[in-house]
Motif scaffolding. Sequence first.
Motif, PDB file in Angstrom:
ATOM      1  N   GLY A  13     -20.916   3.601   1.894  1.00 42.77           N
ATOM      2  CA  GLY A  13     -20.455   3.682   0.510  1.00 42.77           C
ATOM      3  C   GLY A  13     -18.960   3.768   0.349  1.00 42.77           C
ATOM      4  O   GLY A  13     -18.451   3.643  -0.768  1.00 42.77           O
ATOM      5  N   GLU A  14     -18.235   3.990   1.446  1.00 48.30           N
ATOM      6  CA  GLU A  14     -16.775   4.047   1.374  1.00 48.30           C
ATOM      7  C   GLU A  14     -16.197   2.650   1.557  1.00 48.30           C
ATOM      8  O   GLU A  14     -16.587   1.922   2.456  1.00 48.30           O
ATOM      9  CB  GLU A  14     -16.211   5.002   2.429  1.00 48.30           C
ATOM     10  CG  GLU A  14     -16.607   6.447   2.183  1.00 48.30           C
ATOM     11  CD  GLU A  14     -16.061   7.405   3.214  1.00 48.30           C
ATOM     12  OE1 GLU A  14     -16.102   8.626   2.967  1.00 48.30           O
ATOM     13  OE2 GLU A  14     -15.596   6.952   4.283  1.00 48.30           O
ATOM     14  N   ARG A  15     -15.252   2.304   0.699  1.00 45.75           N
ATOM     15  CA  ARG A  15     -14.645   0.984   0.742  1.00 45.75           C
ATOM     16  C   ARG A  15     -13.367   1.032   1.574  1.00 45.75           C
ATOM     17  O   ARG A  15     -12.632   2.020   1.540  1.00 45.75           O
ATOM     18  CB  ARG A  15     -14.319   0.539  -0.692  1.00 45.75           C
ATOM     19  CG  ARG A  15     -13.854  -0.894  -0.825  1.00 45.75           C
ATOM     20  CD  ARG A  15     -13.815  -1.309  -2.282  1.00 45.75           C
ATOM     21  NE  ARG A  15     -12.808  -0.585  -3.038  1.00 45.75           N
ATOM     22  CZ  ARG A  15     -12.562  -0.795  -4.335  1.00 45.75           C
ATOM     23  NH1 ARG A  15     -13.275  -1.677  -5.009  1.00 45.75           N
ATOM     24  NH2 ARG A  15     -11.621  -0.096  -4.949  1.00 45.75           N
ATOM     25  N   VAL A  16     -13.104  -0.020   2.327  1.00 44.25           N
ATOM     26  CA  VAL A  16     -11.864  -0.098   3.104  1.00 44.25           C
ATOM     27  C   VAL A  16     -10.962  -1.154   2.481  1.00 44.25           C
ATOM     28  O   VAL A  16     -11.421  -2.197   2.015  1.00 44.25           O
ATOM     29  CB  VAL A  16     -12.131  -0.418   4.597  1.00 44.25           C
ATOM     30  CG1 VAL A  16     -12.987   0.664   5.218  1.00 44.25           C
ATOM     31  CG2 VAL A  16     -12.790  -1.779   4.772  1.00 44.25           C
ATOM     32  N   ARG A  17      -9.656  -0.853   2.465  1.00 48.18           N
ATOM     33  CA  ARG A  17      -8.678  -1.775   1.897  1.00 48.18           C
ATOM     34  C   ARG A  17      -7.479  -1.854   2.830  1.00 48.18           C
ATOM     35  O   ARG A  17      -6.923  -0.826   3.222  1.00 48.18           O
ATOM     36  CB  ARG A  17      -8.216  -1.304   0.513  1.00 48.18           C
ATOM     37  CG  ARG A  17      -9.296  -1.259  -0.532  1.00 48.18           C
ATOM     38  CD  ARG A  17      -8.754  -0.737  -1.842  1.00 48.18           C
ATOM     39  NE  ARG A  17      -7.682  -1.594  -2.339  1.00 48.18           N
ATOM     40  CZ  ARG A  17      -6.828  -1.227  -3.303  1.00 48.18           C
ATOM     41  NH1 ARG A  17      -6.912  -0.013  -3.836  1.00 48.18           N
ATOM     42  NH2 ARG A  17      -5.895  -2.062  -3.704  1.00 48.18           N
ATOM     43  N   LEU A  18      -7.089  -3.061   3.174  1.00 50.27           N
ATOM     44  CA  LEU A  18      -5.915  -3.281   4.004  1.00 50.27           C
ATOM     45  C   LEU A  18      -4.851  -3.947   3.141  1.00 50.27           C
ATOM     46  O   LEU A  18      -5.039  -5.064   2.650  1.00 50.27           O
ATOM     47  CB  LEU A  18      -6.262  -4.165   5.205  1.00 50.27           C
ATOM     48  CG  LEU A  18      -5.142  -4.420   6.212  1.00 50.27           C
ATOM     49  CD1 LEU A  18      -4.606  -3.110   6.776  1.00 50.27           C
ATOM     50  CD2 LEU A  18      -5.638  -5.326   7.334  1.00 50.27           C
ATOM     51  N   LEU A  19      -3.727  -3.242   2.945  1.00 49.92           N
ATOM     52  CA  LEU A  19      -2.636  -3.755   2.132  1.00 49.92           C
ATOM     53  C   LEU A  19      -1.532  -4.272   3.042  1.00 49.92           C
ATOM     54  O   LEU A  19      -1.402  -3.839   4.189  1.00 49.92           O
ATOM     55  CB  LEU A  19      -2.087  -2.651   1.230  1.00 49.92           C
ATOM     56  CG  LEU A  19      -3.098  -1.892   0.363  1.00 49.92           C
ATOM     57  CD1 LEU A  19      -2.384  -0.817  -0.455  1.00 49.92           C
ATOM     58  CD2 LEU A  19      -3.862  -2.834  -0.549  1.00 49.92           C
ATOM     59  N   ASP A  20      -0.727  -5.154   2.522  1.00 53.19           N
ATOM     60  CA  ASP A  20       0.424  -5.660   3.263  1.00 53.19           C
ATOM     61  C   ASP A  20       1.662  -4.845   2.912  1.00 53.19           C
ATOM     62  O   ASP A  20       1.895  -4.509   1.744  1.00 53.19           O
ATOM     63  CB  ASP A  20       0.660  -7.136   2.927  1.00 53.19           C
ATOM     64  CG  ASP A  20      -0.453  -8.024   3.481  1.00 53.19           C
ATOM     65  OD1 ASP A  20      -0.773  -7.870   4.674  1.00 53.19           O
ATOM     66  OD2 ASP A  20      -0.999  -8.844   2.726  1.00 53.19           O
ATOM     67  N   GLY A  21       2.466  -4.537   3.938  1.00 54.31           N
ATOM     68  CA  GLY A  21       3.634  -3.675   3.799  1.00 54.31           C
ATOM     69  C   GLY A  21       4.782  -4.333   3.100  1.00 54.31           C
ATOM     70  O   GLY A  21       4.666  -5.471   2.671  1.00 54.31           O
ATOM     71  N   PRO A  22       5.932  -3.601   2.967  1.00 57.62           N
ATOM     72  CA  PRO A  22       6.241  -2.291   3.546  1.00 57.62           C
ATOM     73  C   PRO A  22       5.294  -1.182   3.042  1.00 57.62           C
ATOM     74  O   PRO A  22       4.749  -1.292   1.933  1.00 57.62           O
ATOM     75  CB  PRO A  22       7.684  -2.026   3.089  1.00 57.62           C
ATOM     76  CG  PRO A  22       8.230  -3.356   2.741  1.00 57.62           C
ATOM     77  CD  PRO A  22       7.088  -4.150   2.234  1.00 57.62           C
ATOM     78  N   VAL A  23       5.163  -0.143   3.843  1.00 60.88           N
ATOM     79  CA  VAL A  23       4.145   0.873   3.597  1.00 60.88           C
ATOM     80  C   VAL A  23       4.326   1.538   2.240  1.00 60.88           C
ATOM     81  O   VAL A  23       3.389   1.605   1.428  1.00 60.88           O
ATOM     82  CB  VAL A  23       4.163   1.938   4.724  1.00 60.88           C
ATOM     83  CG1 VAL A  23       3.199   3.068   4.394  1.00 60.88           C
ATOM     84  CG2 VAL A  23       3.803   1.301   6.058  1.00 60.88           C
ATOM     85  N   VAL A  24       5.509   2.064   1.970  1.00 68.94           N
ATOM     86  CA  VAL A  24       5.729   2.795   0.715  1.00 68.94           C
ATOM     87  C   VAL A  24       5.567   1.877  -0.490  1.00 68.94           C
ATOM     88  O   VAL A  24       4.946   2.244  -1.487  1.00 68.94           O
ATOM     89  CB  VAL A  24       7.121   3.467   0.713  1.00 68.94           C
ATOM     90  CG1 VAL A  24       7.422   4.076  -0.655  1.00 68.94           C
ATOM     91  CG2 VAL A  24       7.179   4.544   1.795  1.00 68.94           C
ATOM     92  N   ASP A  25       6.104   0.684  -0.407  1.00 79.34           N
ATOM     93  CA  ASP A  25       5.974  -0.264  -1.521  1.00 79.34           C
ATOM     94  C   ASP A  25       4.512  -0.581  -1.799  1.00 79.34           C
ATOM     95  O   ASP A  25       4.082  -0.656  -2.955  1.00 79.34           O
ATOM     96  CB  ASP A  25       6.732  -1.551  -1.211  1.00 79.34           C
ATOM     97  CG  ASP A  25       8.241  -1.360  -1.200  1.00 79.34           C
ATOM     98  OD1 ASP A  25       8.704  -0.302  -1.674  1.00 79.34           O
ATOM     99  OD2 ASP A  25       8.950  -2.254  -0.698  1.00 79.34           O
ATOM    100  N   ALA A  26       3.735  -0.794  -0.741  1.00 84.25           N
ATOM    101  CA  ALA A  26       2.324  -1.145  -0.917  1.00 84.25           C
ATOM    102  C   ALA A  26       1.543   0.002  -1.543  1.00 84.25           C
ATOM    103  O   ALA A  26       0.780  -0.192  -2.500  1.00 84.25           O
ATOM    104  CB  ALA A  26       1.716  -1.537   0.426  1.00 84.25           C
ATOM    105  N   LEU A  27       1.719   1.220  -1.032  1.00 84.36           N
ATOM    106  CA  LEU A  27       1.009   2.367  -1.597  1.00 84.36           C
ATOM    107  C   LEU A  27       1.488   2.662  -3.017  1.00 84.36           C
ATOM    108  O   LEU A  27       0.708   3.108  -3.869  1.00 84.36           O
ATOM    109  CB  LEU A  27       1.202   3.591  -0.705  1.00 84.36           C
ATOM    110  CG  LEU A  27       0.557   3.517   0.684  1.00 84.36           C
ATOM    111  CD1 LEU A  27       0.939   4.740   1.509  1.00 84.36           C
ATOM    112  CD2 LEU A  27      -0.964   3.402   0.572  1.00 84.36           C
TER     113      LEU A  27
END
Length: 284
Positions: free
Chosen positions: A223-237
């Motif tokens: 039930g937990e979803r995984v998401r992979l974002l593209d960096g830079p790390v702070v900008d993506a989050l």
Amino acid sequence: MTERSAPLIAAYKGAAGPDVLTFASRWRGASGRPIHVVTVYPGAAPLGAGRMDVEWVAHNREEAEAVLDEARTALAGTDAEFRTLAADSAPRGLHEAMEAAGPGAVAVVGSRNTRGIRRTSPGSTADRLLTGAPGPVVIVPWDYEESPQPPVGRIAVAYIDTPDGRAALTAARAHAAETGAAIDLVTVLPDTLVRPSLGEPRRFAEEQRRDYLAALEAVARDGERVRLLDGPVVDALGQVQPEDADLLVCGSRGYGPARRVLLGGVSARLLKVARVPVMVVPRA
């Protein structure tokens, strides 16, 4: 008192006060946690003991009660508790309130005015509280009270397989269990990864992406979803939107006192740009 019944300590003062109450009320509705609204005022005067001290403290207490009356009006008809606390600084007072409330207490503080942009931006009180706080601290974006407030539905956690990442995931799951929210495990694929001098760069990048996704899927529960974002790390989050998550949970620096919050480089920068409330959890 169990951790799940420990209070949300809502730091109420200034223009960010309504943002704090909005978040605390929303979380109270989902989790059942009680709300303790706290306003800290200066204690002993710097001029010495005696009558001047008494008058100074009384004046500060009266002003704090007037500030707290605004919160009482905003939360009229609720079971929230309201307290003024004398301390030598606001961070010290909030720290003491958290310790008095016991394990599981969560502090909620507002942001500075970010020129009309709804994002987090800790002021001096939050900055100092985030150095050694004995429990999780939530930073609420500026102007949060103006945002739509649907039921709490999703908690995102900035995860990487480190002690602070695992602590963040544990905390996110606990709060998801309280609120009935779903979990997103979010990892950022940095844009600074080393590329091979020989071979096919595109193929190498695809392999790295698969490795990152595999690491997320290895710890994700049903039930937990995984998401992979593209960096830079702070900008993506920082681009996680209110439509994506109701709360973003991140860990503390991987060294320092156990069970204390201590900002690392990523969390400190993230708190200046996030679009959703951010919870920083103590190091395990």
